[in-house]
Design a protein around this motif. Structure first.
Motif, PDB file in Angstrom:
ATOM      1  N   GLY A  22      -9.918 -42.770  24.644  1.00 45.86           N
ATOM      2  CA  GLY A  22      -8.884 -44.223  24.982  1.00 45.86           C
ATOM      3  C   GLY A  22      -7.404 -42.984  25.604  1.00 45.86           C
ATOM      4  O   GLY A  22      -7.996 -42.078  26.152  1.00 45.86           O
ATOM      5  N   PHE A  23      -7.013 -44.219  26.005  1.00 47.80           N
ATOM      6  CA  PHE A  23      -6.156 -44.046  27.369  1.00 47.80           C
ATOM      7  C   PHE A  23      -4.510 -44.864  26.859  1.00 47.80           C
ATOM      8  O   PHE A  23      -4.667 -45.236  25.987  1.00 47.80           O
ATOM      9  N   ASP A  24      -3.939 -43.303  26.225  1.00 44.36           N
ATOM     10  CA  ASP A  24      -1.830 -43.727  25.887  1.00 44.36           C
ATOM     11  C   ASP A  24      -1.055 -44.176  26.748  1.00 44.36           C
ATOM     12  O   ASP A  24      -0.138 -43.779  26.534  1.00 44.36           O
ATOM     13  N   GLY A  25      -2.194 -44.628  28.368  1.00 46.53           N
ATOM     14  CA  GLY A  25      -0.655 -45.083  29.756  1.00 46.53           C
ATOM     15  C   GLY A  25      -0.666 -43.326  30.211  1.00 46.53           C
ATOM     16  O   GLY A  25      -0.065 -44.066  31.498  1.00 46.53           O
ATOM     17  N   LYS A 160      -2.311 -57.304  28.949  1.00 43.06           N
ATOM     18  CA  LYS A 160      -1.801 -56.944  29.440  1.00 43.06           C
ATOM     19  C   LYS A 160      -1.602 -56.385  30.237  1.00 43.06           C
ATOM     20  O   LYS A 160      -1.360 -55.283  29.147  1.00 43.06           O
ATOM     21  N   PHE A 161      -1.424 -56.138  31.707  1.00 46.14           N
ATOM     22  CA  PHE A 161      -0.519 -54.117  32.274  1.00 46.14           C
ATOM     23  C   PHE A 161      -0.494 -54.501  33.711  1.00 46.14           C
ATOM     24  O   PHE A 161      -0.487 -55.231  34.299  1.00 46.14           O
ATOM     25  N   THR A 162       0.512 -53.341  33.604  1.00 54.31           N
ATOM     26  CA  THR A 162       0.783 -53.310  35.563  1.00 54.31           C
ATOM     27  C   THR A 162       0.159 -52.634  36.251  1.00 54.31           C
ATOM     28  O   THR A 162      -0.709 -52.244  35.809  1.00 54.31           O
ATOM     29  N   LEU A 163       0.126 -52.458  37.392  1.00 55.03           N
ATOM     30  CA  LEU A 163      -0.958 -51.789  38.708  1.00 55.03           C
ATOM     31  C   LEU A 163      -0.214 -50.256  38.102  1.00 55.03           C
ATOM     32  O   LEU A 163      -1.279 -49.524  38.858  1.00 55.03           O
ATOM     33  N   PRO A 164       1.063 -49.953  37.888  1.00 54.84           N
ATOM     34  CA  PRO A 164       1.351 -48.597  38.334  1.00 54.84           C
ATOM     35  C   PRO A 164       0.519 -48.441  36.405  1.00 54.84           C
ATOM     36  O   PRO A 164      -0.117 -46.752  37.206  1.00 54.84           O
ATOM     37  N   GLN A 165       0.304 -49.208  35.357  1.00 61.10           N
ATOM     38  CA  GLN A 165      -0.019 -48.418  34.941  1.00 61.10           C
ATOM     39  C   GLN A 165      -1.824 -48.049  34.735  1.00 61.10           C
ATOM     40  O   GLN A 165      -2.723 -47.515  34.291  1.00 61.10           O
ATOM     41  N   LEU A 166      -2.356 -48.800  36.135  1.00 64.28           N
ATOM     42  CA  LEU A 166      -4.223 -49.081  36.067  1.00 64.28           C
ATOM     43  C   LEU A 166      -3.412 -48.153  36.817  1.00 64.28           C
ATOM     44  O   LEU A 166      -4.971 -47.286  36.861  1.00 64.28           O
ATOM     45  N   GLN A 167      -3.293 -47.868  37.837  1.00 58.79           N
ATOM     46  CA  GLN A 167      -3.965 -47.067  38.569  1.00 58.79           C
ATOM     47  C   GLN A 167      -3.746 -45.230  37.337  1.00 58.79           C
ATOM     48  O   GLN A 167      -4.078 -44.341  38.334  1.00 58.79           O
ATOM     49  N   LYS A 195      -2.161 -62.592  37.638  1.00 55.03           N
ATOM     50  CA  LYS A 195       0.015 -61.844  37.996  1.00 55.03           C
ATOM     51  C   LYS A 195       0.457 -63.075  37.184  1.00 55.03           C
ATOM     52  O   LYS A 195      -0.007 -64.671  36.900  1.00 55.03           O
ATOM     53  N   LEU A 196       0.810 -62.186  36.211  1.00 54.03           N
ATOM     54  CA  LEU A 196       1.639 -63.030  35.047  1.00 54.03           C
ATOM     55  C   LEU A 196       3.015 -63.451  35.686  1.00 54.03           C
ATOM     56  O   LEU A 196       3.401 -62.256  36.231  1.00 54.03           O
ATOM     57  N   ASN A 197       4.035 -64.332  34.971  1.00 54.35           N
ATOM     58  CA  ASN A 197       5.146 -64.861  35.262  1.00 54.35           C
ATOM     59  C   ASN A 197       6.220 -63.445  34.655  1.00 54.35           C
ATOM     60  O   ASN A 197       6.872 -64.256  33.307  1.00 54.35           O
ATOM     61  N   GLU A 198       6.165 -62.303  34.464  1.00 58.31           N
ATOM     62  CA  GLU A 198       6.316 -61.498  32.911  1.00 58.31           C
ATOM     63  C   GLU A 198       5.918 -60.223  33.825  1.00 58.31           C
ATOM     64  O   GLU A 198       5.436 -58.975  34.452  1.00 58.31           O
ATOM     65  N   LYS A 199       7.562 -59.565  33.690  1.00 57.40           N
ATOM     66  CA  LYS A 199       7.451 -57.904  34.454  1.00 57.40           C
ATOM     67  C   LYS A 199       7.873 -56.853  32.894  1.00 57.40           C
ATOM     68  O   LYS A 199       8.186 -57.226  31.896  1.00 57.40           O
ATOM     69  N   GLU A 200       7.227 -55.660  32.935  1.00 60.03           N
ATOM     70  CA  GLU A 200       7.757 -54.399  31.913  1.00 60.03           C
ATOM     71  C   GLU A 200       8.731 -54.251  33.031  1.00 60.03           C
ATOM     72  O   GLU A 200       8.892 -53.616  33.673  1.00 60.03           O
ATOM     73  N   LYS A 201       9.273 -53.573  32.130  1.00 60.95           N
ATOM     74  CA  LYS A 201      10.535 -53.152  32.597  1.00 60.95           C
ATOM     75  C   LYS A 201      11.258 -51.904  31.907  1.00 60.95           C
ATOM     76  O   LYS A 201      11.783 -51.915  31.758  1.00 60.95           O
ATOM     77  N   GLU A 202      10.230 -51.097  30.958  1.00 65.83           N
ATOM     78  CA  GLU A 202      11.287 -50.360  30.419  1.00 65.83           C
ATOM     79  C   GLU A 202      10.558 -48.779  31.341  1.00 65.83           C
ATOM     80  O   GLU A 202      11.483 -48.290  31.239  1.00 65.83           O
ATOM     81  N   SER A 203       9.775 -49.022  32.334  1.00 66.58           N
ATOM     82  CA  SER A 203       9.671 -48.090  33.006  1.00 66.58           C
ATOM     83  C   SER A 203      10.717 -47.955  34.424  1.00 66.58           C
ATOM     84  O   SER A 203      11.125 -46.770  34.480  1.00 66.58           O
ATOM     85  N   SER A 204      11.393 -49.128  34.505  1.00 63.88           N
ATOM     86  CA  SER A 204      12.227 -49.068  35.891  1.00 63.88           C
ATOM     87  C   SER A 204      13.060 -50.717  35.607  1.00 63.88           C
ATOM     88  O   SER A 204      12.628 -50.726  35.683  1.00 63.88           O
ATOM     89  N   ARG A 205      14.449 -50.194  36.245  1.00 67.41           N
ATOM     90  CA  ARG A 205      15.212 -51.281  36.192  1.00 67.41           C
ATOM     91  C   ARG A 205      14.074 -52.611  36.307  1.00 67.41           C
ATOM     92  O   ARG A 205      14.577 -53.335  36.477  1.00 67.41           O
ATOM     93  N   LYS A 206      14.046 -52.522  38.184  1.00 68.38           N
ATOM     94  CA  LYS A 206      13.133 -53.588  38.901  1.00 68.38           C
ATOM     95  C   LYS A 206      12.289 -54.358  38.474  1.00 68.38           C
ATOM     96  O   LYS A 206      12.367 -55.590  38.097  1.00 68.38           O
ATOM     97  N   GLY A 207      10.931 -52.755  37.672  1.00 69.08           N
ATOM     98  CA  GLY A 207      10.143 -53.847  36.451  1.00 69.08           C
ATOM     99  C   GLY A 207       9.042 -54.247  37.295  1.00 69.08           C
ATOM    100  O   GLY A 207       9.210 -54.391  38.436  1.00 69.08           O
ATOM    101  N   ALA A 208       8.188 -53.965  37.205  1.00 68.05           N
ATOM    102  CA  ALA A 208       6.533 -54.249  37.449  1.00 68.05           C
ATOM    103  C   ALA A 208       5.968 -55.624  36.163  1.00 68.05           C
ATOM    104  O   ALA A 208       5.638 -55.707  35.705  1.00 68.05           O
TER     105      ALA A 208
END
Length: 229
Positions: A22-25, A160-167, A195-208
């Motif tokens: 498993g992967f926890d992020g 759903k995941f971000t490219l930083p999470q995938l990396q 690509k979704l029209n939705e961002k993850e903003k917990e990791s950075s202000r700009k969001g991914a």
């Protein structure tokens, strides 16, 4: 048919053991349980069980995985046959090892309590019974080989995941940093991400931006293989 040709030979037990990743992020982890019976009672172990007379080893592995996780349709692959004569102190047991990939977030906390199970980072694995440490190491090596040519790593991610999470996932699998620009370019060139029209903003202000994989294209690459990393 000469029955004596069967009855005159030694009988051995066949078991399956499952390495669950498993992967926890941030870290790749393995799910281990406290062994509830002798020998080696109370020590850390992979989840396993004996193969019943009326089931194949694949069916036994699916049963064992469901028993521990409560999940269906888990990515699973046969790994190796462990057959050292003295591998089990209680008798002659041949074990067919499997490795499986699951999303940690989907794993039931109730089942974790019932089986005294715990996720361990791969760099902090405790002492394991019998040859289970060898199984785990071989599974890690196989996973590194497999993800280079097949996009099975997505099995470890949420829907759903971000490219930083995938990396982060691939860096955890390979235990090595990857160049961000090259990684992003390669992954997007495969055409399996939407690509979704939705961002993850917990990791950075700009969001991914979030992505999901294209199931049809993913399935094709999954079976045909491609130079992924």
């Amino acid at each position: 048919m000469d029955i004596d040709k069967y009855t005159s030979h030694d009988r051995v037990l066949v078991a399956v053991d499952c390495i669950i990743f498993g992967f926890d992020g941030s870290q790749l982890k393995a799910l281990l349980i406290k062994r509830g019976f002798e020998p080696e009672k109370g020590k850390w172990s992979l989840m396993g069980g004996f193969v019943n007379r009326d089931e194949s080893t694949d069916e036994a592995a699916i049963r064992v995985l469901h028993q521990l996780t409560g999940m269906h349709d888990i990515y699973m692959e046969q790994l190796y046959c462990f057959s050292d004569v003295n591998r089990d102190s209680e008798g002659r047991v041949i074990s067919i090892a499997y490795y499986a990939l699951i999303n940690i977030a989907d794993y039931s906390e109730q089942l974790q309590l019932e089986h005294e199970a715990r996720w361990f980072p791969l760099n902090s694995i405790p002492d394991l019974i019998f040859d289970h440490k060898d199984m785990l190491e071989k599974a890690k090596d196989r996973l590194q080989q497999k993800v280079a040519n097949h996009p099975i790593g997505f099995e470890l991610l949420p829907g759903k995941f971000t490219l930083p999470q995938l990396q982060n996932l691939y860096e955890a699998i390979y235990e090595s940093p990857l160049d961000k620009r090259n990684f992003t370019r390669k992954v997007l060139s495969l055409g399996i991400l939407n690509k979704l029209n939705e961002k993850e903003k917990e990791s950075s202000r700009k969001g991914a931006f979030y992505y999901v994989f294209d199931k049809a294209k993913y399935s094709k690459l999954h079976h045909e293989g491609v130079k992924f990393i």
